[in-house]
Scaffold this motif. Structure first.
Motif, PDB file in Angstrom:
ATOM      1  N   LYS A  77       5.802  27.646   9.138  1.00  0.00           N
ATOM      2  CA  LYS A  77       6.374  27.701  10.494  1.00  0.00           C
ATOM      3  C   LYS A  77       7.871  27.372  10.442  1.00  0.00           C
ATOM      4  N   SER A  78       8.234  26.277   9.741  1.00  0.00           N
ATOM      5  CA  SER A  78       9.655  25.913   9.768  1.00  0.00           C
ATOM      6  C   SER A  78      10.508  26.895   8.968  1.00  0.00           C
ATOM      7  N   LEU A  79       9.958  27.471   7.900  1.00  0.00           N
ATOM      8  CA  LEU A  79      10.739  28.472   7.153  1.00  0.00           C
ATOM      9  C   LEU A  79      10.974  29.728   8.010  1.00  0.00           C
ATOM     10  N   VAL A  80       9.941  30.147   8.725  1.00  0.00           N
ATOM     11  CA  VAL A  80      10.087  31.372   9.544  1.00  0.00           C
ATOM     12  C   VAL A  80      11.035  31.116  10.717  1.00  0.00           C
ATOM     13  N   VAL A  83      14.327  31.688   9.287  1.00  0.00           N
ATOM     14  CA  VAL A  83      14.557  33.134   9.109  1.00  0.00           C
ATOM     15  C   VAL A  83      14.981  33.734  10.457  1.00  0.00           C
ATOM     16  N   ALA A  84      14.249  33.378  11.519  1.00  0.00           N
ATOM     17  CA  ALA A  84      14.566  33.919  12.854  1.00  0.00           C
ATOM     18  C   ALA A  84      15.994  33.565  13.249  1.00  0.00           C
ATOM     19  N   ASP A  85      16.438  32.355  12.912  1.00  0.00           N
ATOM     20  CA  ASP A  85      17.774  31.907  13.317  1.00  0.00           C
ATOM     21  C   ASP A  85      18.884  32.505  12.464  1.00  0.00           C
ATOM     22  N   ASN A  86      18.594  32.830  11.208  1.00  0.00           N
ATOM     23  CA  ASN A  86      19.682  33.197  10.291  1.00  0.00           C
ATOM     24  C   ASN A  86      19.676  34.644   9.808  1.00  0.00           C
ATOM     25  N   LEU A 110       8.181  34.091  15.500  1.00  0.00           N
ATOM     26  CA  LEU A 110       9.212  35.121  15.720  1.00  0.00           C
ATOM     27  C   LEU A 110       9.212  35.594  17.180  1.00  0.00           C
ATOM     28  N   LYS A 111       8.001  35.689  17.774  1.00  0.00           N
ATOM     29  CA  LYS A 111       7.915  36.093  19.195  1.00  0.00           C
ATOM     30  C   LYS A 111       8.643  35.073  20.063  1.00  0.00           C
ATOM     31  N   LYS A 112       8.376  33.781  19.787  1.00  0.00           N
ATOM     32  CA  LYS A 112       9.022  32.721  20.593  1.00  0.00           C
ATOM     33  C   LYS A 112      10.535  32.791  20.491  1.00  0.00           C
ATOM     34  N   LYS A 113      11.013  33.204  19.317  1.00  0.00           N
ATOM     35  CA  LYS A 113      12.469  33.292  19.104  1.00  0.00           C
ATOM     36  C   LYS A 113      13.011  34.627  19.604  1.00  0.00           C
ATOM     37  N   GLY A 114      12.110  35.504  20.066  1.00  0.00           N
ATOM     38  CA  GLY A 114      12.530  36.804  20.614  1.00  0.00           C
ATOM     39  C   GLY A 114      12.976  37.806  19.568  1.00  0.00           C
ATOM     40  N   VAL A 115      12.528  37.630  18.313  1.00  0.00           N
ATOM     41  CA  VAL A 115      12.991  38.538  17.257  1.00  0.00           C
ATOM     42  C   VAL A 115      11.825  39.160  16.469  1.00  0.00           C
TER      43      VAL A 115
END
Ligand code: LMR
Length: 293
Positions: A77-80, A83-86, A110-115
């Motif tokens: 979870k924290s690695l993904v 990834v979503a942020d960077n 990824l859905k929560k981050k909108g990506v």
């Protein structure tokens, strides 16, 4: 070793420096760089096209892949999230077990981050294909290079369903051969875990399989229009939201599904498919629940 790798960024919570020094002496085009600890993770991900996540703990004898859920779920979870942020457009290959639950966790993050792009998130099941090809070639005395056995479903026990009836080159199996080969392919990971007797699970054959899947992905990203691999992805082939099957890879990720693999299954395979669904569904639901709690 792949000429398609220009930069190789390695990340871990410790001991990265030595691996970087070691790998960087290979006379290949890849520029190797290391990143240690959460504070350097973002820099390691910036500008990356493809992320491979093998992080977490391996099984010990007597454990199922699901027994790793509690430790590995938080790590993935924290690695993904990073990834979503960077590198939100990167393809993500998930090797960490249980793959059947980790891919749904990654999708929810990824859905929560909108990506979230379902075409770019993959559970790596290539080792199941590698094992199936090896065991079938050995059993039937075939040339390994020619053997191709699709494996569908997921990546744990009975959710791993080799489609021996679709083996290329076409070959005849007795019912006993089908049952024994299916059992060995489904339990190939456990065979290694038991042989290593507490020292971990498959690393070398997994690296070999992952390298194949990375190479295929990079070829597709590079514009090759003839790339097919079995992988665990968001899918509409069955009623399950995630399912491993042969897909066509293109520049934007999954471009299509080889639907014919699921047609005309043998009675044994049809039964195997129905049997795996409740277990795979439970693993998917567990991952989604974890990500949303
Ligand atoms: C494998 O298939 O070898 C890996 O998923 C590791 C394991 O625990 O079996």
């Amino acid at each position: 070793m792949s000429p398609l790798v220009s930069h190789l960024n390695l990340y871990d919570i410790a001991n990265v420096k030595g691996v970087v020094a070691d790998l960087s002496h290979c006379n290949t085009p890849a520029q190797v760089a290391g990143f240690t600890g959460p504070e350097e993770l973002g820099d390691g991900l910036k500008g990356v096209d493809l992320v491979v996540i093998p992080a977490g703990v391996p099984r010990k004898p007597g454990m199922t892949r699901d027994d790793l859920f509690n430790i590995n779920a938080g790590i993935v979870k924290s690695l993904v999230e990073a990834v979503a942020d960077n590198c939100p457009n990167a393809w993500i290959h998930i090797i960490s077990n249980p793959v059947n639950s980790m891919v749904p966790i990654a999708a929810e993050v990824l859905k929560k981050k909108g990506v979230y792009d379902p075409k770019k998130l993959f559970g790596v099941t290539t080792l199941d294909i590698v094992r199936a090809n090896t065991f079938v070639a050995e059993k039937k005395g075939l040339r390994l290079i020619e053997v191709d056995v699709p494996v569908i479903g997921g990546h744990a026990g009975i959710t791993i369903l080799p489609l021996l009836s679709k083996t290329k080159p076409a070959c005849e199996f007795t019912q006993e051969e089908i049952e024994k080969l299916t059992d060995r392919i489904q339990n190939g990971g456990t065979e290694v875990v038991e042989a290593k007797a507490g020292a971990g699970s498959a690393t070398l054959s997994m690296a070999y399989a992952s390298a194949r899947f990375v190479e295929s992905s990079l070829r597709a990203l590079d514009g090759d229009s003839d790339v097919y691999e079995c992988t665990y992805v968001q899918s509409e082939l069955t009623e399950l939201p995630y399912f491993a099957s042969r897909v066509k890879l293109g520049k934007k990720g999954v471009e299509g599904f080889a639907t014919s693999d699921l047609e005309n299954l043998s009675p044994f395979e049809k039964e195997g498919l129905e049997k795996l669904k409740p277990e795979l569904k439970a693993s998917i639901d567990k991952g989604i629940a974890f990500a949303n709690k």
